[in-house]
Design an enzyme around this catalytic site. Structure first.
Site, PDB file in Angstrom:
ATOM      1  N   ASP A   1       0.823  -1.216   0.000  1.00 45.30           N
ATOM      2  CA  ASP A   1       0.000   0.000   0.000  1.00 45.30           C
ATOM      3  C   ASP A   1       0.853   1.259   0.000  1.00 45.30           C
ATOM      4  OD1 ASP A   1       0.800  -0.906   2.599  1.00 45.30           O
ATOM      5  OD2 ASP A   1      -0.333   0.768   3.449  1.00 45.30           O
ATOM      6  N   GLU A   2       0.237   2.332  -0.417  1.00 44.15           N
ATOM      7  CA  GLU A   2       0.791   3.688  -0.305  1.00 44.15           C
ATOM      8  C   GLU A   2       2.270   3.767  -0.697  1.00 44.15           C
ATOM      9  OE1 GLU A   2      -1.919   5.513   3.260  1.00 44.15           O
ATOM     10  OE2 GLU A   2      -0.285   4.182   3.866  1.00 44.15           O
TER      11      GLU A   2
HETATM   12  C1  TNX Z   1      -3.673   3.828   5.837  1.00 41.61           C
HETATM   13  S1  TNX Z   1      -4.727   1.192   5.179  1.00 41.61           S
HETATM   14  C2  TNX Z   1      -2.669   2.882   5.866  1.00 41.61           C
HETATM   15  C3  TNX Z   1      -1.897   2.675   7.108  1.00 41.61           C
HETATM   16  C4  TNX Z   1      -2.315   3.618   8.177  1.00 41.61           C
HETATM   17  C5  TNX Z   1      -3.818   3.758   8.178  1.00 41.61           C
HETATM   18  C6  TNX Z   1      -4.348   4.594   9.282  1.00 41.61           C
HETATM   19  C7  TNX Z   1      -3.396   1.061   4.560  1.00 41.61           C
HETATM   20  C8  TNX Z   1      -3.256  -0.034   3.658  1.00 41.61           C
HETATM   21  N1  TNX Z   1      -2.464   1.984   4.863  1.00 41.61           N
HETATM   22  O1  TNX Z   1      -0.519   2.790   6.836  1.00 41.61           O
HETATM   23  O2  TNX Z   1      -1.873   3.120   9.398  1.00 41.61           O
HETATM   24  O3  TNX Z   1      -4.210   4.324   6.965  1.00 41.61           O
HETATM   25  O4  TNX Z   1      -5.733   4.575   9.314  1.00 41.61           O
END
Ligand code: TNX
Length: 525
Positions: free
Chosen positions: A335-336
């Site tokens: 993710d991200e």
């Molecule tokens: C998004 S959900 C993220 C996390 C954070 C979270 C906090 C996701 C796959 N990545 O790195 O902890 O939001 O709500």
């Protein structure tokens, strides 16, 4: 004279419990008054009762090797509050009444791998299933049918009655999960075990553990020791952090396995890796270690995609963690990854998927990974963008539903919540419950979905009490949408049952959020 007196007393006591003499008349109890959560598929009630007493034993029918561990679990559930022994005995020794029978004899297609039937008569309680897993869920139901005091850890003076009737039960979804982030803040083994107990009590069967992120690396990797020696030493806000030795991680896996819960380890990559980049200069494209971070930012770190060392590192990490993990899944995060170029990201994910397959695990990732061409059987975890879930569909992948707006346990309940974030919105108890994963995204139906998983990210929580504040009263809602048939679920009915659970959480010592959404009559502070 004295001996004679004691002899008479002993005979009287024995006669009262002797199960060769007729059973005393049963006391009426209404089975439908039991607070069942999640709700079973069906139930019939006959308004009499079964009485558990000091001579109640457990009788096994069918494969003893498979039944023994669940029988021992049942003993451990019933013993503390009753003070009775619940000996496990052979069927041939079974007296006329007062027995609990665990039976593996059915071959019942309706019940499937996890379902059970329970029949409670004035004489016996009979839990039958195709597998020991099914029996285990029957035991969880029995816990809920007994007086609430059964949850206490010391002997109680209570009549242990269960209303008579039948229950048929099996789950709606196969993936009934929750996630705990132990990276942003570290949680001790004992705290993790408590969370696993909560999942088991509500018939959940997947525990996803987020083991590494920017702020901390939490699992010992013997071939890269600095990951924990350096990368495990802090957390969000700058606390002392911590990590699990391999023995401790294995202890968690075993604890979960004993409760039929599969652990899914996650090592997030190619982003969310600052703790690794800080621990080993060689993992950075420029060969320089980064500083450890204790803030909450995301999307700034990336493994060095073009270096061979990166893949040697990943091979070692996945190899070691996979070897300690009894379940068949390995979660690679994904993710991200804003700090990784898109073409590099795709190249990376496709390379890592080979490594996961070489370790005989099924790959799972946040649904961002669907940008890459994925192997059949890969699991995509939907969390934010519908487009990614559709990409998963287009590749014929199964989806675990964790939409942040509905299923993120780290979102605040309301503006005043003591803990939690709010980037995906507020999630009061009703919002968390009133949705259907099978209709949530247009065109993605039940056949595409394995189930719901509720993630608990830990930026704002640093111990079990704070975790409990975000888990309760929301967690049982995800358990119910995963277990209970869609047509049986209504908020009005659930709300009453959930409100009654408070009494149990008080016994468990749970630090729940005092939600105003619950029923005022039963939900008093
Ligand atoms: C998004 S959900 C993220 C996390 C954070 C979270 C906090 C996701 C796959 N990545 O790195 O902890 O939001 O709500």
């Amino acid at each position: 004279m004295k001996n004679l007196f004691y002899g008479i007393i002993c005979c009287l006591i024995f006669a009262a419990c002797d199960k060769t003499i007729p059973r005393p008349p049963a006391i009426p109890v209404d089975l439908s008054e039991s607070n069942l959560l999640p709700l079973p598929v069906s139930m019939s009630v006959d308004s009499s009762s079964f009485a558990m007493d000091s001579l109640t034993s457990i009788f096994l029918e069918g494969d003893e090797a498979a039944l023994m561990p669940v029988a021992a679990y049942l003993q451990s559930v019933l013993k503390p509050a009753t003070g009775y022994d619940f000996l496990i005995k052979k069927k041939e020794e079974m007296p006329a009444y007062g027995n609990i029978i665990l039976s593996l004899n059915t071959q019942n297609d309706t019940l499937g791998q996890e379902g059970y039937d329970m029949k409670i008569t004035e004489d016996d309680i009979n839990i039958s299933a195709n597998t020991a897993v099914g029996i285990f869920y029957g035991i969880q139901t029995l816990r809920q049918l007994l007086p609430l005091d059964i949850e206490k850890k010391t002997k109680q003076d209570v009549k242990w009655l269960v209303g008579t009737g039948t229950i048929r039960d099996f789950p709606n979804y196969e993936w009934r999960g929750a996630m705990l982030d132990v990276s942003r803040h570290f949680f001790e083994v004992a705290e993790v075990k408590k969370v696993i107990d909560y999942l088991a009590a509500y018939k959940m069967n997947r525990f996803h553990i987020h083991l590494a992120d920017d702020q901390g690396w939490r699992i010992e990797i013997k071939s890269w020791p600095n990951l924990t020696a350096h990368g495990g030493k802090t957390e969000v806000g700058g606390g002392v952090g911590g990590f699990f030795t391999q023995e401790q991680y294995s202890e968690i896996v075993k604890y979960a396995d004993d409760r039929f819960i599969t652990v899914i380890p996650e090592i997030d990559m190619p982003g969310h890796v600052n703790a690794a980049l800080s621990s080993y200069p060689v993992l950075n494209c420029n060969g320089k270690a980064t500083k450890m971070r204790t803030d909450m930012r995301v999307g700034y770190s990336s493994l060095c995609i073009e270096k061979d060392t990166t893949y040697a590192f990943i091979r070692d990490v996945i190899g070691e963690v996979a070897a300690l993990t009894t379940g068949k899944y390995f979660h690679i995060g994904g993710d991200e990854a804003q700090a990784t170029k898109k073409k590099d990201y795709i190249y990376f994910i496709e390379k890592v998927q080979k490594i996961v397959a070489d370790n005989d695990k099924i790959m799972m990732g946040w649904d961002d990974i669907t940008a890459a061409k994925l192997n059949e059987g890969t699991i995509a975890q939907h969390w934010e963008k519908e487009k990614n879930a559709r990409q998963a569909m287009a590749q014929n992948l199964k989806i675990v539903m964790s939409p942040a707006k509905k299923a993120y346990l780290d979102m605040k309940y309301d503006k005043e919540s003591k803990h939690g974030l709010r980037w995906a919105g507020l999630i009061p108890v009703d919002t968390g419950y009133i949705w259907n994963p099978a209709t949530y995204i247009d065109g993605i139906g039940k056949e595409n979905i394995l189930g719901v998983e509720a993630p608990l990210w830990a930026e704002t929580i640093s111990n079990l009490d704070e975790a409990e504040y975000l888990l309760f009263p929301r967690l049982p809602g995800y358990a119910e949408m995963n277990w209970t048939q869609d047509t049986l679920r209504t908020w009005d009915d659930y709300r009453v049952r959930l409100s009654k659970e408070k009494a149990k959480w008080d016994i468990w010592g749970v630090d729940y959020f005092p939600s105003k959404k619950l029923d005022k009559e039963t939900w008093k502070d």
